[in-house]
Design an enzyme around this catalytic site. Structure first.
Site, mmCIF file in Angstrom:
data_model
loop_
_atom_site.group_PDB
_atom_site.id
_atom_site.type_symbol
_atom_site.label_atom_id
_atom_site.label_comp_id
_atom_site.label_asym_id
_atom_site.label_seq_id
_atom_site.Cartn_x
_atom_site.Cartn_y
_atom_site.Cartn_z
ATOM 1 N N LYS A 88 4.060 -0.025 -7.227
ATOM 2 C CA LYS A 88 4.564 -0.581 -8.487
ATOM 3 C C LYS A 88 5.765 -1.495 -8.291
ATOM 4 O O LYS A 88 5.976 -2.430 -9.059
ATOM 5 C CB LYS A 88 4.921 0.558 -9.446
ATOM 6 C CG LYS A 88 3.730 1.410 -9.871
ATOM 7 C CD LYS A 88 2.855 0.706 -10.880
ATOM 8 C CE LYS A 88 1.675 1.572 -11.297
ATOM 9 N NZ LYS A 88 0.745 0.858 -12.185
ATOM 10 N N GLU A 110 6.779 -0.021 -20.073
ATOM 11 C CA GLU A 110 6.129 1.246 -20.368
ATOM 12 C C GLU A 110 5.942 1.966 -19.049
ATOM 13 O O GLU A 110 5.980 1.335 -17.989
ATOM 14 C CB GLU A 110 4.767 1.002 -21.022
ATOM 15 C CG GLU A 110 3.593 0.771 -20.045
ATOM 16 C CD GLU A 110 3.730 -0.485 -19.193
ATOM 17 O OE1 GLU A 110 4.473 -1.395 -19.587
ATOM 18 O OE2 GLU A 110 3.088 -0.540 -18.117
ATOM 19 N N SER A 377 -1.897 4.208 -2.787
ATOM 20 C CA SER A 377 -0.981 3.491 -3.692
ATOM 21 C C SER A 377 0.392 4.131 -3.834
ATOM 22 O O SER A 377 1.363 3.454 -4.151
ATOM 23 C CB SER A 377 -1.640 3.336 -5.065
ATOM 24 O OG SER A 377 -2.024 4.605 -5.571
HETATM 25 C C1 LIG Z 1 0.826 5.861 -7.256
HETATM 26 C C2 LIG Z 1 0.049 5.209 -8.321
HETATM 27 N N1 LIG Z 1 -1.181 4.763 -8.055
HETATM 28 C C3 LIG Z 1 -1.929 4.173 -8.996
HETATM 29 C C4 LIG Z 1 -1.486 4.027 -10.286
HETATM 30 C C5 LIG Z 1 -2.418 3.414 -11.285
HETATM 31 O O1 LIG Z 1 -2.054 2.151 -11.710
HETATM 32 P P1 LIG Z 1 -2.804 0.868 -11.240
HETATM 33 O O2 LIG Z 1 -4.248 1.050 -11.519
HETATM 34 O O3 LIG Z 1 -2.201 -0.216 -12.052
HETATM 35 O O4 LIG Z 1 -2.556 0.664 -9.804
HETATM 36 C C6 LIG Z 1 -0.203 4.466 -10.625
HETATM 37 C C7 LIG Z 1 0.311 4.309 -11.987
HETATM 38 O O5 LIG Z 1 1.302 4.780 -12.400
HETATM 39 C C8 LIG Z 1 0.581 5.070 -9.619
HETATM 40 O O6 LIG Z 1 1.801 5.519 -9.877
#
Ligand SMILES: Cc1ncc(COP(=O)(O)O)c(C=O)c1O
Lengths: 396, 263
Positions: A88, A110, A377
């Protein structure tokens, strides 16, 4: 729904917002167009990504996980090692720098899991911007640690009690705040969703994930991967990972939606799977809704996937068959999480654990010398209370 | 041809100002819709804006949002509102203006919605999350059903945009008086009069002020430089409190007589 002029991905996307926001979106569009090709801006962003966020993140060969699963070689793109613990920050920092260029002194955002909130609060502390974050009251409970972190960083966190008190309701409040404070405030939207130009801006700030992965895999394996797997909330880590590979037709792209308690229970967040399309938060997209067009609450153990829609570019990739979208239940995600902990000593975020579980099954259908990359992620520190509760512990 | 525009113009031709109350359909139960509409038209309102509840009303402030939540809780849907209106359409004498977010219309089916809405007495439509650029998705069907698509003009609209919106708007022009969402307010920016004059300079379609108007003084003040007003949150609150006197006072403030004798 192909009529709107701007920001379409096939039939998806658009700018379905109140008139008061249209001028702001146009300003944003123009400002972004300028910085996109502005060397000084890109250099500044790169400077912070390298020296502050800690990029590039490793592309790590998960040898034990590979052995355990039995199939293609698994690499992990370690977005969990970024400062603040998830991808993020790539977007939050980029947009905060953009806001500065636009002369905006205040930021609204948000957050669901709190990762985007923490990332935005961090970027705002770094760049001396005033920051307010809206967060569903449910998520404030689930992600207490991140609320505390945001407050330490000098951000005001407002709990949203309305609706389902999760991410979608936080977006509603952030949009209302933005409409009311349009003169001095920029909205740092946290995923590749919302009205144009957000899906494009967020994707561009996140494509560093895919760009790095591409260079890294070429360096270590001297070829592109056969498959890439990423979890889908709004779709930012996934589109950032996918985008640089879209033209490489031999690289299979897999997005993983949250199946929550199981698709058949109706308590899930699998918008693409639902097959229903509609308009929410400024975009035409796949959307969980009932027959009257009322938006349905999404359900997932991971707050970051708990969103009833999905970014328009993914909707389009689904329509044209370029990417495949599967889904993984809460229970399976927990299994994926334990698997990664046990085999690699890495505690993934619950969101990312969806991708891990999906990949652990997918590799079995692939050849041993095939290559699969998981976008890891984020890290799971924020989730320990939720995990403990789900596993019957008493930490929570 | 717009029945809605004609209704407003015939009011302003007489020297009065247009007065359009906003109600949330289904607040307090759908069975209240008929008596409320009939009583409002008896009070001499110009048209009635009928709000359709939505799960994610991003353009609305707390008053209308809560009214929407109550309406949703009582099972109100776009389909049921249209059915209810249709059941007494022959008694409706003022044009109805539906205000609904876009998604319920898409779920209903745009063509079917336009046809059914027309039968139900709906002559105008406001979609707060659909700017002009996106309106082609509904516009042809609305034109066929003779429903005027009303555009909102905001304080942030650039002059170039303002001109485009004003020229495209059908029925009337909904001039938003504040940056923000619906809801009662005590004060307005000083430059409003100039803003309204500017909007009116592009068109002969009547310009009405809305968002935040909540007192008889507001009604008179705005009436002095535009064709009339839309009153939302204050009406919603008054209906909940069953305070018809307050509503009557607001309607009266839009009449020429009230302004001449300075009530
Ligand atoms: C670690 C992590 N992975 C994935 C996501 C999902 O969001 P996005 O689909 O935008 O990557 C989030 C959202 O808060 C997150 O914190």
């Amino acid at each position: 729904m192909t009529t709107g002029v701007k920001g379409r991905f096939g039939r998806f996307g658009g700018q379905f917002v109140p008139e008061t926001l249209m001028t702001a979106l146009q300003e944003l569009d123009e400002a972004y167009d300028k910085v996109k090709n502005d060397e000084a801006f890109q250099e500044e962003l790169h400077y912070y990504l390298k020296n502050y966020v800690g990029r590039e993140t490793p592309l790590y060969f998960a040898e034990r996980l590979t052995k355990e699963c039995g199939g293609a070689k698994i690499y992990l793109k370690r977005e969990d090692l970024n400062h603040t613990g998830a991808h993020k920050i790539n977007n939050a920092l980029g947009q905060a720098l953009l806001a500065k260029r636009m002369g905006k002194k205040k930021i609204v955002a948000e957050t669901g899991a709190g990762q985007h909130g923490v990332a935005t609060a961090t970027a705002c502390a770094l760049l001396n911007l005033e920051c307010i974050v809206y967060m569903g009251a449910e998520d404030v409970k689930r992600q207490a640690l991140n609320v505390f972190r945001m407050e330490l960083l000098g951000t005001k966190v407002v709990a949203v009690e309305k609706g389902s008190a999760t991410l979608k309701d936080a977006v509603n409040e952030a949009l209302r705040h933005w409409v009311t404070n349009i003169d001095d405030t920029h909205y740092i939207l946290g995923s590749a969703m919302g009205p144009h130009p957000f899906p494009t801006i967020v994707r561009d700030f996140q494509r560093v994930i895919g760009d790095e992965t591409r260079a890294q895999i070429l360096e270590t394996e001297n070829r592109l991967p056969d498959a890439i797997v990423a979890c889908i909330g709004g779709g930012s880590n996934s589109i950032g990972m996918f985008y640089p590979f879209v033209e490489d037709k031999d690289v299979a792209l897999h997005g993983v939606e949250a199946a929550g308690k199981g698709i058949e229970t109706g308590k899930h967040a699998a918008a693409i799977y639902s097959g229903q399309t509609g308009v929410l938060h400024g975009a035409f997209m796949y959307l969980l809704q009932d027959e009257d067009g009322f938006v349905q609450e999404a359900h997932s153990i991971s707050a970051g996937l708990d969103y009833p829609g999905v970014g328009p570019e993914h909707c389009h990739l689904h329509d044209i068959g370029r990417a495949t979208y599967g889904n993984v239940t809460d229970e399976e995600a927990l299994e994926g999480l334990k698997l990664l902990c046990r085999t690699e000593g890495i505690l993934p975020a619950l969101e990312s654990a969806h991708a891990v579980y999906y990949a652990s099954k997918l590799v079995k259908t692939m050849a041993p010398d095939d290559i699969l990359v998981i976008c890891l992620s984020g890290r799971g520190d924020k989730d320990v209370h939720t995990i403990s509760e789900a596993l019957g512990g008493d930490l929570a | 041809m717009s029945q809605l525009k004609d209704a407003i113009l015939s009011v302003t031709a007489s020297g009065d100002k247009a007065f359009i109350p906003y109600i949330m359909a289904g607040d307090g139960g759908l069975e209240k819709l008929k008596p409320i509409i009939l009583r409002l038209q008896e009070l001499g309102v110009t048209a009635i804006e009928v709000g359709i509840p939505f799960t994610d009303p991003v353009a609305d402030g707390p008053t209308i949002e809560r009214a929407g939540e109550r309406a949703l809780a009582s099972g109100t849907t776009l389909r049921k509102v249209i059915e209810t209106l249709t059941s007494f359409a022959d008694e409706i004498t003022v044009p109805l203006v539906a205000m609904t977010y876009l998604n319920p219309i898409l779920a209903y089916g745009v063509e079917q919605f336009a046809a059914d809405a027309s039968v139900a007495g709906i002559r105008g439509l406001i979609i707060p999350d659909m700017p002009l650029e996106e309106s082609e998705v509904v516009h042809p069907a609305l034109t066929a059903a003779e429903i005027s698509l009303v555009q909102l003009v905001s304080l942030t609209s650039t002059p170039e945009r303002m001109e485009r919106l004003t020229k495209a708007s059908e029925g009337f022009i909904y001039a938003v008086t504040v940056n923000g969402i619906t809801g009662a307010r005590s004060s307005f920016a000083n430059e409003l009069e100039a803003h309204f004059k500017k909007i009116q300079s592009y068109t002969d379609t009547p310009v009405l002020a809305g968002f935040g108007i909540s007192t008889a003084t507001h009604v008179k003040d705005f009436g002095s430089f535009c064709s009339g007003v839309i009153v939302g949150s204050k009406i919603v609150d008054s209906l909940v409190a069953e305070d018809w006197e307050a509503i009557e006072e607001l309607v009266k403030a839009s009449k020429l007589a009230a302004n001449e004798v300075g009530i």
